[in-house]
Design a protein around this motif. Structure first.
Motif, PDB file in Angstrom:
ATOM      1  N   PHE A 115      -6.541  -8.858  -9.303  1.00  0.00           N
ATOM      2  CA  PHE A 115      -7.533  -8.113  -8.523  1.00  0.00           C
ATOM      3  C   PHE A 115      -8.216  -7.072  -9.395  1.00  0.00           C
ATOM      4  O   PHE A 115      -9.442  -6.928  -9.373  1.00  0.00           O
TER       5      PHE A 115
ATOM      6  N   ARG B 160     -12.602 -10.451   3.626  1.00  0.00           N
ATOM      7  CA  ARG B 160     -12.327  -9.342   2.720  1.00  0.00           C
ATOM      8  C   ARG B 160     -10.853  -8.946   2.719  1.00  0.00           C
ATOM      9  O   ARG B 160     -10.504  -7.809   2.471  1.00  0.00           O
TER      10      ARG B 160
ATOM     11  N   SER C   1     -12.148  -7.491  -9.808  1.00  0.00           N
ATOM     12  CA  SER C   1     -12.844  -6.518  -8.951  1.00  0.00           C
ATOM     13  C   SER C   1     -12.736  -5.112  -9.541  1.00  0.00           C
ATOM     14  O   SER C   1     -12.218  -4.195  -8.901  1.00  0.00           O
TER      15      SER C   1
ATOM     16  N   GLY D 241     -13.142  -1.420 -10.428  1.00  0.00           N
ATOM     17  CA  GLY D 241     -13.728  -0.325  -9.668  1.00  0.00           C
ATOM     18  C   GLY D 241     -13.353  -0.342  -8.191  1.00  0.00           C
ATOM     19  O   GLY D 241     -13.479   0.666  -7.513  1.00  0.00           O
ATOM     20  N   ASP D 242     -12.901  -1.491  -7.681  1.00  0.00           N
ATOM     21  CA  ASP D 242     -12.462  -1.566  -6.287  1.00  0.00           C
ATOM     22  C   ASP D 242     -11.008  -1.119  -6.194  1.00  0.00           C
ATOM     23  O   ASP D 242     -10.253  -1.196  -7.160  1.00  0.00           O
ATOM     24  N   VAL D 243     -10.614  -0.696  -5.010  1.00  0.00           N
ATOM     25  CA  VAL D 243      -9.261  -0.220  -4.784  1.00  0.00           C
ATOM     26  C   VAL D 243      -8.421  -1.355  -4.207  1.00  0.00           C
ATOM     27  O   VAL D 243      -8.818  -1.995  -3.237  1.00  0.00           O
ATOM     28  N   PHE D 244      -7.282  -1.611  -4.833  1.00  0.00           N
ATOM     29  CA  PHE D 244      -6.355  -2.613  -4.320  1.00  0.00           C
ATOM     30  C   PHE D 244      -5.528  -1.975  -3.222  1.00  0.00           C
ATOM     31  O   PHE D 244      -4.843  -0.981  -3.449  1.00  0.00           O
ATOM     32  N   GLU D 245      -5.615  -2.525  -2.037  1.00  0.00           N
ATOM     33  CA  GLU D 245      -4.844  -2.018  -0.908  1.00  0.00           C
ATOM     34  C   GLU D 245      -3.782  -3.039  -0.542  1.00  0.00           C
ATOM     35  O   GLU D 245      -4.059  -4.026   0.119  1.00  0.00           O
TER      36      GLU D 245
END
Length: 190
Positions: free
Chosen positions: A24, A64, A28, A30-34
């Motif tokens: 991830f 998403r 991706s 810059g995106d936050v892995f939740e």
């Protein structure tokens, strides 16, 4: 430092959730892995496919929710890391999405973290199209979409993006409403 790197590489080999998290971050940035329970549940089901306990899986979670990255990208790369002879056919509802997932999977398999964790899985230069790439052990990943070709292709694992078409029933699909996914049925029967 070398011991920490070796331990991290071993973690990526042994733990699909850890590998998914690393993938991830790669695809991706810059995106936050939740992290969430559903990712553990998907990983548990994929492990059951890997062991042969089950041979069909439909994942239904909201958009998403990382199902594409988890299954069509990370899991395929992770499985090829463990067994570079495996052949995957990944089918998406759109050619653009099928190509994006293939690009992401290939990019992960080309990254230093992957090559350290899975040094025996090497991408072949002989077949290196974005949608169709192989390993030097003759395994690989082929991507197509509804309406795309699969003639002459076979794989031990098939991934589809439309759960309502998983059995190849005559269901209208895509904006064209003239294409049918019936031709996938023989592949899914295996």
């Amino acid at each position: 430092m070398a011991d920490r790197q070796a331990a991290y590489d071993a973690l990526l080999r042994a733990s699909f959730p850890a590998f998914l998290h690393r993938c991830f971050l790669a695809v991706s940035p810059g995106d936050v892995f939740e992290d969430n329970w559903h990712l553990e549940a998907i990983g548990w089901r994929l492990k059951r496919i890997q062991s042969g306990e089950i041979n069909r899986l439909i994942v239904t979670v909201p958009p998403r929710s990382l199902k594409s990255i988890a299954i069509s990208v990370a899991w395929v790369a992770w499985r090829l890391g463990h067994d570079p002879k495996l052949r995957f056919v990944c089918v998406s509802y759109s050619a653009d999405l099928a190509l994006k997932h293939a690009r992401d999977c290939r990019a992960i398999m080309s990254m230093p973290f992957y090559r350290r964790a899975f040094p025996h899985t090497v991408l072949s230069r002989q077949r290196s199209a974005e949608h169709d790439f192989t390993t030097t052990a003759r395994g690989g990943r082929f991507s197509t979409s509804v309406g795309g070709t699969m003639t002459g292709r076979g794989g031990r694992r098939h991934h589809h993006r439309r759960p309502d078409q998983a059995r190849g029933r005559r269901i209208r699909c895509g904006p064209q409403y003239g294409q049918w996914l019936v031709r996938l049925h023989p592949l899914l029967a295996s």
